[in-house]
Design a protein around this motif. Structure first.
Motif, mmCIF file in Angstrom:
data_model
loop_
_atom_site.group_PDB
_atom_site.id
_atom_site.type_symbol
_atom_site.label_atom_id
_atom_site.label_comp_id
_atom_site.label_asym_id
_atom_site.label_seq_id
_atom_site.Cartn_x
_atom_site.Cartn_y
_atom_site.Cartn_z
ATOM 1 N N LEU A 1 0.829 -1.214 0.000
ATOM 2 C CA LEU A 1 0.000 0.000 0.000
ATOM 3 C C LEU A 1 0.861 1.261 0.000
ATOM 4 N N ALA A 2 2.001 1.218 0.674
ATOM 5 C CA ALA A 2 2.903 2.373 0.678
ATOM 6 C C ALA A 2 3.511 2.586 -0.711
ATOM 7 N N GLN A 3 3.894 1.498 -1.373
ATOM 8 C CA GLN A 3 4.477 1.605 -2.714
ATOM 9 C C GLN A 3 3.488 2.174 -3.723
ATOM 10 N N ASN A 4 2.193 1.992 -3.450
ATOM 11 C CA ASN A 4 1.156 2.479 -4.357
ATOM 12 C C ASN A 4 0.526 3.787 -3.917
ATOM 13 N N GLY A 5 1.124 4.420 -2.914
ATOM 14 C CA GLY A 5 0.680 5.750 -2.512
ATOM 15 C C GLY A 5 -0.587 5.788 -1.683
ATOM 16 N N ILE A 6 -0.980 4.677 -1.098
ATOM 17 C CA ILE A 6 -2.196 4.627 -0.287
ATOM 18 C C ILE A 6 -1.859 4.883 1.183
ATOM 19 N N VAL A 7 -0.733 4.375 1.623
ATOM 20 C CA VAL A 7 -0.300 4.485 3.016
ATOM 21 C C VAL A 7 1.018 5.249 3.082
ATOM 22 N N LEU A 8 1.126 6.101 4.091
ATOM 23 C CA LEU A 8 2.360 6.829 4.343
ATOM 24 C C LEU A 8 3.064 6.170 5.525
ATOM 25 N N ARG A 9 4.334 5.851 5.340
ATOM 26 C CA ARG A 9 5.151 5.246 6.398
ATOM 27 C C ARG A 9 6.138 6.300 6.868
ATOM 28 N N GLU A 10 5.994 6.705 8.136
ATOM 29 C CA GLU A 10 6.874 7.720 8.704
ATOM 30 C C GLU A 10 7.758 7.082 9.765
ATOM 31 N N VAL A 11 9.056 7.323 9.648
ATOM 32 C CA VAL A 11 10.019 6.802 10.608
ATOM 33 C C VAL A 11 10.478 7.956 11.496
ATOM 34 N N PHE A 12 10.404 7.739 12.815
ATOM 35 C CA PHE A 12 10.820 8.750 13.770
ATOM 36 C C PHE A 12 12.128 8.312 14.429
ATOM 37 N N PRO A 13 13.118 9.210 14.461
ATOM 38 C CA PRO A 13 14.444 8.848 14.995
ATOM 39 C C PRO A 13 14.467 8.808 16.524
#
Length: 109
Positions: free
Chosen positions: A62-74
């Motif tokens: 879903l992220a690769q297709n622009g449906i889901v945003l994956r945010e990484v927090f440091p």
């Protein structure tokens, strides 16, 4: 039987949508993320029916297709949050219509 260009385009458009959203658990993940952003473990608890690897694969797809945003927090440890993109949020109207259809026809063969 003669087909019209509009019908052919509609068929190919539906196929494109199903390639993106046709993953086994995509609808369930989208419905859960529609409630708001979630970290992986919270999402995993909320959709306990999905095995960890399947959830990972579905989120990645879903992220690769622009449906889901994956945010990484440091942070320590690193935290990852998932949310729906504008494209994912836009799908909610279609998802609600599908739910109406399912409720309407649930009791009938």
């Amino acid at each position: 039987m003669e087909t019209f260009p509009q019908q052919e385009n509609r068929g190919s458009s539906i196929c494109e949508v199903l390639q993106i959203l046709g993953a086994k658990w995509a609808f369930l993940v989208i419905a859960e993320l529609a409630k708001g952003p979630k970290r992986f473990k919270q999402l995993q608890r909320d959709v306990a029916i999905i095995k960890t690897q399947s959830l990972t694969d579905t989120l990645r797809h879903l992220a690769q297709n622009g449906i889901v945003l994956r945010e990484v927090f440091p942070t320590v440890p690193v935290s990852v949050q998932y949310s729906l993109t504008e494209k994912g949020l836009d799908f909610q109207a279609a998802l609600m219509e599908m739910e109406k259809w399912a409720v309407k026809w649930a009791q009938q063969p």
